[in-house]
Write a protein that holds these residues in place. Structure first.
Motif, PDB file in Angstrom:
ATOM      1  N   LEU A   1      -2.086 -16.550  36.793  1.00 17.37           N
ATOM      2  CA  LEU A   1      -0.807 -16.710  36.070  1.00 17.37           C
ATOM      3  C   LEU A   1      -0.444 -18.092  35.707  1.00 17.37           C
ATOM      4  CD1 LEU A   1       1.173 -14.123  38.539  1.00 17.37           C
ATOM      5  CD2 LEU A   1      -0.223 -13.352  36.262  1.00 17.37           C
ATOM      6  N   HIS A   2      -0.124 -18.224  34.351  1.00 24.07           N
ATOM      7  CA  HIS A   2       0.572 -19.481  33.876  1.00 24.07           C
ATOM      8  C   HIS A   2       1.930 -19.532  33.626  1.00 24.07           C
ATOM      9  CE1 HIS A   2      -3.616 -20.630  33.726  1.00 24.07           C
ATOM     10  NE2 HIS A   2      -4.094 -19.743  32.969  1.00 24.07           N
ATOM     11  N   ALA A   3       2.441 -18.235  33.892  1.00 24.99           N
ATOM     12  CA  ALA A   3       3.924 -18.245  33.627  1.00 24.99           C
ATOM     13  C   ALA A   3       4.560 -17.073  34.736  1.00 24.99           C
ATOM     14  CB  ALA A   3       4.194 -17.424  32.185  1.00 24.99           C
ATOM     15  N   GLU A   4       5.962 -17.119  34.978  1.00 25.46           N
ATOM     16  CA  GLU A   4       6.461 -16.203  36.006  1.00 25.46           C
ATOM     17  C   GLU A   4       6.897 -15.032  35.385  1.00 25.46           C
ATOM     18  OE1 GLU A   4       9.436 -18.380  38.359  1.00 25.46           O
ATOM     19  OE2 GLU A   4       8.704 -19.909  38.408  1.00 25.46           O
ATOM     20  N   ARG A   5       7.251 -14.996  34.131  1.00 25.98           N
ATOM     21  CA  ARG A   5       7.705 -13.756  33.415  1.00 25.98           C
ATOM     22  C   ARG A   5       7.372 -13.833  32.132  1.00 25.98           C
ATOM     23  NH1 ARG A   5      14.239 -14.571  34.614  1.00 25.98           N
ATOM     24  NH2 ARG A   5      14.140 -12.383  33.399  1.00 25.98           N
TER      25      ARG A   5
END
Length: 159
Positions: free
Chosen positions: A106-110
């Motif tokens: 994952l390179h983002a949280e949301r």
């Protein structure tokens, strides 16, 4: 070949492969059909466009947000659409089951705080008549949000 021209059978990707077309070929209906359009495809890959992540009533939202790991569902739906495209117009859609997801980063949280479309890409790495291995990515513009690999078993109840 332009992004508006699919490589599969030389067929242009157009309104025929919009959300309604996609929903007719995957088990997810209504708001759970997350993809809006197929923008490119060949026997080895598919690229889809999605805006559903911006919907405040998104069915996968929890605690008021849509976490980046939900991108796996976007990728799984792109894989299902790819299977339908590769099978051809005359073939009945085959039921696919996501059996494993590996090497997910994952390179983002949301996802819900990103304006504009997401690009969902799935690339077929290997497979046979009943098992397929895909690599997938989810992008917002040039930014990679999620990547990984997934194994799919087709028609598992018949194996």
């Amino acid at each position: 070949m332009s992004a508006a021209q699919g490589q599969g059978e030389g067929t242009p990707v157009n309104a025929e492969r919009d959300c309604a077309w996609i929903a007719a070929r995957i088990p997810h209906q209504g708001r759970m059909c997350l993809l809006d359009a197929v923008t490119d495809w060949s026997a080895d890959h598919i690229v889809c466009h999605a805006l559903s992540h911006t919907d405040p009533a998104h069915p996968l939202r929890a605690a008021g947000r849509l976490g980046a790991s939900n991108g796996i569902e976007y990728a799984a739906q792109a894989m299902a659409v790819h299977g339908a495209l590769v099978a051809g117009a005359d073939a009945a859609p085959r039921q696919g089951y996501l059996t494993s997801v590996r090497s997910v980063t994952l390179h983002a949280e949301r996802l819900d705080d990103l304006p504009g479309p997401l690009s969902v890409r799935a690339e077929r790495l290997s497979g046979d008549a009943n098992h397929v291995l895909y690599r997938f990515t989810l992008h917002h513009g040039e930014r990679c949000l999620l990547e990984g690999r997934a194994a799919v078993v087709l028609d598992a109840d018949q194996l």
